[in-house]
Design a protein around this motif. Structure first.
Motif, PDB file in Angstrom:
ATOM      1  N   ALA A   1       0.847  -1.193   0.000  1.00 36.81           N
ATOM      2  CA  ALA A   1       0.000   0.000   0.000  1.00 36.81           C
ATOM      3  C   ALA A   1       0.881   1.240   0.000  1.00 36.81           C
ATOM      4  CB  ALA A   1      -0.915   0.001   1.221  1.00 36.81           C
ATOM      5  N   VAL A   2       0.435   2.270  -0.695  1.00 32.74           N
ATOM      6  CA  VAL A   2       1.177   3.517  -0.804  1.00 32.74           C
ATOM      7  C   VAL A   2       0.319   4.653  -0.260  1.00 32.74           C
ATOM      8  CG1 VAL A   2       2.214   5.162  -2.414  1.00 32.74           C
ATOM      9  CG2 VAL A   2       2.500   2.713  -2.784  1.00 32.74           C
ATOM     10  N   SER A   3       0.906   5.458   0.626  1.00 31.39           N
ATOM     11  CA  SER A   3       0.163   6.554   1.244  1.00 31.39           C
ATOM     12  C   SER A   3      -0.038   7.709   0.277  1.00 31.39           C
ATOM     13  CB  SER A   3       0.936   7.068   2.464  1.00 31.39           C
ATOM     14  OG  SER A   3       2.078   7.804   2.036  1.00 31.39           O
ATOM     15  N   ALA A   4      -0.806   8.693   0.714  1.00 29.81           N
ATOM     16  CA  ALA A   4      -0.845   9.960  -0.013  1.00 29.81           C
ATOM     17  C   ALA A   4       0.567  10.544  -0.014  1.00 29.81           C
ATOM     18  CB  ALA A   4      -1.814  10.928   0.654  1.00 29.81           C
ATOM     19  N   PRO A   5       0.985  11.127  -1.131  1.00 30.46           N
ATOM     20  CA  PRO A   5       2.344  11.662  -1.205  1.00 30.46           C
ATOM     21  C   PRO A   5       2.468  13.029  -0.561  1.00 30.46           C
ATOM     22  CG  PRO A   5       1.236  11.964  -3.299  1.00 30.46           C
ATOM     23  CD  PRO A   5       0.266  11.239  -2.398  1.00 30.46           C
ATOM     24  N   THR A   6       3.704  13.424  -0.306  1.00 24.19           N
ATOM     25  CA  THR A   6       4.037  14.809  -0.012  1.00 24.19           C
ATOM     26  C   THR A   6       5.095  15.220  -1.027  1.00 24.19           C
ATOM     27  OG1 THR A   6       4.808  16.384   1.676  1.00 24.19           O
ATOM     28  CG2 THR A   6       5.786  14.192   1.712  1.00 24.19           C
ATOM     29  N   VAL A   7       4.985  16.428  -1.558  1.00 28.94           N
ATOM     30  CA  VAL A   7       5.888  16.895  -2.609  1.00 28.94           C
ATOM     31  C   VAL A   7       6.766  18.009  -2.056  1.00 28.94           C
ATOM     32  CG1 VAL A   7       6.071  17.854  -4.934  1.00 28.94           C
ATOM     33  CG2 VAL A   7       4.185  16.331  -4.370  1.00 28.94           C
ATOM     34  N   HIS A   8       8.073  17.899  -2.311  1.00 28.10           N
ATOM     35  CA  HIS A   8       8.994  18.949  -1.882  1.00 28.10           C
ATOM     36  C   HIS A   8       8.592  20.263  -2.546  1.00 28.10           C
ATOM     37  CE1 HIS A   8      12.740  21.231  -1.466  1.00 28.10           C
ATOM     38  NE2 HIS A   8      12.974  20.460  -0.417  1.00 28.10           N
ATOM     39  N   PRO A   9       8.646  21.381  -1.814  1.00 35.06           N
ATOM     40  CA  PRO A   9       8.232  22.662  -2.406  1.00 35.06           C
ATOM     41  C   PRO A   9       8.955  22.997  -3.699  1.00 35.06           C
ATOM     42  CG  PRO A   9       8.511  22.888  -0.037  1.00 35.06           C
ATOM     43  CD  PRO A   9       8.997  21.513  -0.386  1.00 35.06           C
ATOM     44  N   GLY A  10      10.178  22.476  -3.877  1.00 36.34           N
ATOM     45  CA  GLY A  10      10.897  22.711  -5.120  1.00 36.34           C
ATOM     46  C   GLY A  10      10.416  21.875  -6.276  1.00 36.34           C
ATOM     47  N   GLY A  11       9.572  20.885  -6.007  1.00 34.32           N
ATOM     48  CA  GLY A  11       8.988  20.051  -7.051  1.00 34.32           C
ATOM     49  C   GLY A  11       9.889  18.959  -7.564  1.00 34.32           C
TER      50      GLY A  11
ATOM     51  N   PRO B   1       3.920  10.993   5.678  1.00 34.23           N
ATOM     52  CA  PRO B   1       4.987  11.988   5.543  1.00 34.23           C
ATOM     53  C   PRO B   1       4.460  13.352   5.109  1.00 34.23           C
ATOM     54  CG  PRO B   1       4.936  10.552   3.625  1.00 34.23           C
ATOM     55  CD  PRO B   1       3.952   9.981   4.600  1.00 34.23           C
ATOM     56  N   ARG B   2       5.121  14.413   5.603  1.00 31.86           N
ATOM     57  CA  ARG B   2       4.779  15.782   5.201  1.00 31.86           C
ATOM     58  C   ARG B   2       6.047  16.643   5.238  1.00 31.86           C
ATOM     59  NH1 ARG B   2      -0.565  17.956   5.390  1.00 31.86           N
ATOM     60  NH2 ARG B   2      -2.157  16.429   5.957  1.00 31.86           N
ATOM     61  N   PHE B   3       6.400  17.237   4.094  1.00 28.44           N
ATOM     62  CA  PHE B   3       7.484  18.210   4.074  1.00 28.44           C
ATOM     63  C   PHE B   3       7.070  19.468   4.819  1.00 28.44           C
ATOM     64  CE2 PHE B   3       9.016  15.928   0.207  1.00 28.44           C
ATOM     65  CZ  PHE B   3      10.335  15.745   0.602  1.00 28.44           C
ATOM     66  N   SER B   4       8.040  20.118   5.470  1.00 28.47           N
ATOM     67  CA  SER B   4       7.795  21.437   6.044  1.00 28.47           C
ATOM     68  C   SER B   4       7.584  22.436   4.919  1.00 28.47           C
ATOM     69  CB  SER B   4       8.969  21.855   6.929  1.00 28.47           C
ATOM     70  OG  SER B   4      10.158  21.954   6.156  1.00 28.47           O
ATOM     71  N   PRO B   5       6.963  23.577   5.197  1.00 25.33           N
ATOM     72  CA  PRO B   5       6.691  24.549   4.126  1.00 25.33           C
ATOM     73  C   PRO B   5       7.935  24.989   3.362  1.00 25.33           C
ATOM     74  CG  PRO B   5       5.371  25.063   6.048  1.00 25.33           C
ATOM     75  CD  PRO B   5       6.298  23.959   6.460  1.00 25.33           C
ATOM     76  N   ASP B   6       9.110  25.055   4.028  1.00 24.12           N
ATOM     77  CA  ASP B   6      10.326  25.453   3.324  1.00 24.12           C
ATOM     78  C   ASP B   6      11.084  24.266   2.746  1.00 24.12           C
ATOM     79  OD1 ASP B   6      11.465  24.271   5.538  1.00 24.12           O
ATOM     80  OD2 ASP B   6      12.402  26.093   6.306  1.00 24.12           O
TER      81      ASP B   6
ATOM     82  N   VAL C   1      10.447  14.157  13.378  1.00 27.19           N
ATOM     83  CA  VAL C   1      10.907  15.113  12.371  1.00 27.19           C
ATOM     84  C   VAL C   1      12.361  14.811  12.040  1.00 27.19           C
ATOM     85  CG1 VAL C   1      11.400  17.536  11.873  1.00 27.19           C
ATOM     86  CG2 VAL C   1       9.310  16.927  13.074  1.00 27.19           C
ATOM     87  N   ALA C   2      12.687  14.874  10.748  1.00 27.69           N
ATOM     88  CA  ALA C   2      14.051  14.616  10.303  1.00 27.69           C
ATOM     89  C   ALA C   2      14.472  15.667   9.290  1.00 27.69           C
ATOM     90  CB  ALA C   2      14.154  13.226   9.673  1.00 27.69           C
ATOM     91  N   ASP C   3      15.761  15.823   9.140  1.00 32.11           N
ATOM     92  CA  ASP C   3      16.308  16.624   8.047  1.00 32.11           C
ATOM     93  C   ASP C   3      15.806  16.023   6.737  1.00 32.11           C
ATOM     94  OD1 ASP C   3      17.943  17.725   6.034  1.00 32.11           O
ATOM     95  OD2 ASP C   3      19.637  17.940   7.395  1.00 32.11           O
ATOM     96  N   ALA C   4      15.234  16.835   5.883  1.00 36.32           N
ATOM     97  CA  ALA C   4      14.667  16.317   4.642  1.00 36.32           C
ATOM     98  C   ALA C   4      15.726  15.726   3.723  1.00 36.32           C
ATOM     99  CB  ALA C   4      13.903  17.423   3.907  1.00 36.32           C
ATOM    100  N   ALA C   5      16.975  16.122   3.915  1.00 34.33           N
ATOM    101  CA  ALA C   5      18.054  15.571   3.106  1.00 34.33           C
ATOM    102  C   ALA C   5      18.517  14.220   3.627  1.00 34.33           C
ATOM    103  CB  ALA C   5      19.233  16.545   3.070  1.00 34.33           C
TER     104      ALA C   5
ATOM    105  N   ARG D   1      12.861  22.008   4.243  1.00 26.27           N
ATOM    106  CA  ARG D   1      14.092  21.607   4.932  1.00 26.27           C
ATOM    107  C   ARG D   1      13.874  20.403   5.839  1.00 26.27           C
ATOM    108  NH1 ARG D   1      16.397  26.044   8.341  1.00 26.27           N
ATOM    109  NH2 ARG D   1      18.402  24.952   8.071  1.00 26.27           N
ATOM    110  N   LEU D   2      12.656  20.203   6.303  1.00 20.04           N
ATOM    111  CA  LEU D   2      12.355  19.137   7.249  1.00 20.04           C
ATOM    112  C   LEU D   2      11.274  18.218   6.687  1.00 20.04           C
ATOM    113  CD1 LEU D   2      12.204  21.213  10.571  1.00 20.04           C
ATOM    114  CD2 LEU D   2      14.088  19.751   9.805  1.00 20.04           C
ATOM    115  N   LEU D   3      11.249  17.013   7.211  1.00 18.85           N
ATOM    116  CA  LEU D   3      10.219  16.036   6.865  1.00 18.85           C
ATOM    117  C   LEU D   3       9.652  15.472   8.154  1.00 18.85           C
ATOM    118  CD1 LEU D   3       8.828  14.384   4.563  1.00 18.85           C
ATOM    119  CD2 LEU D   3      10.602  12.651   4.928  1.00 18.85           C
TER     120      LEU D   3
END
Length: 665
Positions: free
Chosen positions: A11-21, A65-70, A89-93, A72-74
């Motif tokens: 099963a695959v959850s709803a995605p979250t997309v990095h603000p940079g796309g 999962p959810r990226f932070s608005p900027d 919360v983790a560093d998005a990188a 930088r974080l996940l």
């Protein structure tokens, strides 16, 4: 697919997309027979270039999962074995996640504040002295519960009045700071306090549940859904509430004065407009049967809502709301066995973005980049990106399952005896046949089969059975009238539709043995199976699972007993009995396997026990199977070993009463 292949059902959850796309992140989970639990981690999916998807975390079960608005974080939810989910919360990188919450009963949902400095979340608040809040007091030692309302339990949860869901706000820790260490004692026996998670502030309280939270774009307000009106125990109304994040005033009802609504979800658009999904439940507040959720918008604070979509032609009951462009949002329309991604503007203009065969399970957007989680005939869950030429798949998590054996369903429409079109599918096993046939009936009743990969149909087809599945009148996805026609007429045209569809499929499909047929279904499908075998004796055997079998006994025992039967079967005793499988059980001559879960609060275990006892006392061949520790969701999300056991028991039953070339004694 065989029962042992459950672990391949991804099963695959709803995605979250990095603000940079440039990438998306999803949770990828599957049943684990070794752990006897659902396990999974987060995966990162590149949206540009040719890099392959890769696993991002290594938790026992990492989800949402959810990226932070900027970017930088996940943030995500992590569950340890036998533990409640908490926010991390983790560093998005990449890097070690930092725990943000430590709620005794876990966290059910969360959202980032627009400035990325805090997270709002929903958690149940246990009453002191219950649910392990006092060491040494277990469930059996707790003081008695006292109730003065009807709705005090929920399937899959249990008692709710002493653990209400409320909203909290917590600061986001610095994931790049030096980690705290566990101090050891000094020589004098003193010690520093142990490291702890950030302290969360509780924003809501009271004898009700709050959820479906959304931040306003400026971060000053949280919107949420709750039922706080005086008659909430007697109706299904709920409202959108607004509360300032600084706690300067109590929540304000933004929709309650504007109609008889049951609100399902809420979200802000990019321009600050407040969108919500809601069903009309009538003057009684209880008229929920086949009511589709429509999309509405509140353009500015204090304004009256405007309904943007027609609930007769579009159904967003299984959707969330995703901000897209300045004046539009993305929602998913339940239509003819699909979930169709749809863009709706603030002017009420709708544009369908995906086809009628794909089930869009989740969506996220960053600018013009739209990423989907999807299911169809070839996958139980994958990630795709929406492009100018349609949907382009980026992953293939179901490849191992297809290698184990998957059969594509054939879509069919049959004309019923009164001329009504009945839509559905048949899954035909390999080989010439003739194959015995299993008539499967879905739950709900206001639900629907889809054309997506369905584990039950695949397991039965691999065992040599042709599986017939239809969406008769009463089902969802074909307009409200299609669903409402069985209101207080259960077991009438719906029974005729499933039988006519069965006959039509047998007539139109080569290799099916129409003289060797079984019937089975769960929940409402259990109801219609039990009702059908009392009136039609063609079936070699039947399986009645977690059924709504005795409407009279449903009241006071089911978590939805205060309203479900009243609306679907009525309140007049003779009318109720005219639709009750328990009232006609003496007519059953079909060998019947009755399956149920011990902790089912939706269709409680006595529904099965009374029905089974009546079968036995009337001389019918019958067997009762009860799964310990499971609730109404056993077949979908129960313990993996129980799900495997369930398949084994079902196939054993058919091997004895309806053997196939691949499944016989």
């Amino acid at each position: 697919m065989k029962a042992a292949d459950l672990e391949l059902l991804t099963a695959v959850s709803a995605p979250t997309v990095h603000p940079g796309g440039g990438r998306a992140v999803v949770s990828v989970t599957h049943p684990s027979l070794a752990a006897d639990a659902t396990v999974g981690q987060l995966w990162t999916i590149p949206l540009v270039g040719h890099a392959a998807p890769r696993r991002l975390t290594r938790g026992f079960r990492d989800t949402a999962p959810r990226f932070s608005p900027d970017g930088r974080l996940l943030a995500f939810l992590r569950s340890a074995p036998a533990a409640a989910p908490q926010v991390f919360v983790a560093d998005a990188a990449g890097g070690e996640p930092v725990q943000v919450t430590d709620r005794r009963l876990g966290v059910s949902e969360f959202v980032w504040a627009p400035d990325g400095r805090s997270i709002a979340f929903v958690s149940r608040v246990p009453e002191q002295g219950r649910y392990g809040t006092v060491e040494g007091i277990d469930a059996a030692s707790e003081r008695p519960r006292r109730f003065d309302i009807l709705n005090y339990r929920a399937n899959g949860l249990g008692y709710i009045t002493d653990r209400r869901a409320h909203i909290f706000l917590v600061p986001v820790p610095d994931v790049w700071a030096e980690p705290a260490v566990m101090p050891i004692a000094e020589a004098d026996g003193s010690s520093a306090p142990a490291p702890s998670v950030p302290e969360a502030a509780q924003l809501t309280d009271g004898p009700w549940d709050d959820g479906s939270i959304a931040f306003s774009p400026d971060g000053s307000t949280l919107a949420f859904v709750s039922a706080r009106h005086a008659s909430r125990d007697d109706d299904l109304r709920s409202s959108v509430f607004l509360v300032p994040v600084d706690g300067s005033r109590d929540p304000v009802d933004a929709t309650g004065a504007h109609g008889d609504l049951s609100v399902a979800g809420v979200s802000y658009g990019l321009n600050g407009a407040l969108y919500f999904l809601a069903q009309e439940v009538g003057e009684s507040g209880r008229d929920f049967v086949a009511r589709n959720a429509a999309l509405s918008v509140i353009d500015v604070p204090g304004a009256a809502p405007r309904r943007l979509t027609d609930p007769e032609t579009q159904d967003f009951t299984e959707s969330d709301i995703v901000a897209y462009r300045d004046d539009s949002v993305l929602v998913r329309d339940r239509r003819r066995g699909a979930l169709v991604l749809t863009e709706v503007t603030a002017a009420g203009e709708s544009t369908r973005l995906t086809n009628d065969t794909t089930v869009v399970g989740g969506v996220a957007a960053a600018g013009e980049v739209v990423v989907l989680s999807i299911a169809d005939a070839s996958t139980a869950g994958d990630v795709a990106v929406l492009g100018p030429d349609g949907v382009r798949r980026l992953t293939d998590f179901s490849a191992p399952l297809r290698a184990a054996g998957v059969i594509a369903p054939r879509e069919i429409t049959v004309t019923a005896r009164d001329g009504y079109p009945v839509h559905g599918w048949v899954v035909v096993p390999e080989g010439e046949g003739p194959h015995p046939v299993l008539l499967n009936i879905h739950g709900g009743p206001y639900a629907a089969y889809t054309g997506a990969l369905f584990d039950e149909a695949q397991v039965y087809a691999a065992a040599g059975y042709a599986v017939v599945m239809s969406n008769p009148r009463g089902a969802a996805g074909y307009g409200q009238q299609h669903g409402r026609v069985i209101r207080q007429r259960m077991g009438t045209v719906d029974m005729a539709d499933v039988l006519d569809f069965l006959d039509g499929v047998v007539e139109q499909t080569l290799g099916l043995d129409g003289e060797r047929v079984g019937i089975m279904g769960g929940s409402y499908g259990g109801y219609l199976t039990a009702w059908t075998i009392a009136h039609d004796h063609r079936f070699a055997a039947a399986i009645v699972e977690r059924g709504f079998l005795d409407p009279e006994a449903f009241v006071g025992t089911s978590d939805i007993g205060s309203f479900f039967g009243d609306e679907y079967t009525g309140t007049d005793p003779e009318l109720v009995r005219s639709q009750s499988p328990q009232a006609v059980v003496e007519q059953v001559r079909t060998p019947t396997l009755v399956m149920h879960s011990a902790d089912d609060l939706r269709c409680p275990l006595p529904q099965a026990e009374r029905y089974y006892a009546a079968l036995k006392r009337n001389g019918a061949e019958a067997e009762l199977v009860v799964f310990p520790g499971e609730d109404h969701e056993l077949s979908r999300s129960g313990r993996p070993r129980h799900r495997r056991d369930r398949f084994d028991i079902i196939l054993d039953w058919w091997a004895e009463r309806l053997p196939s070339a691949h499944n016989h004694s």
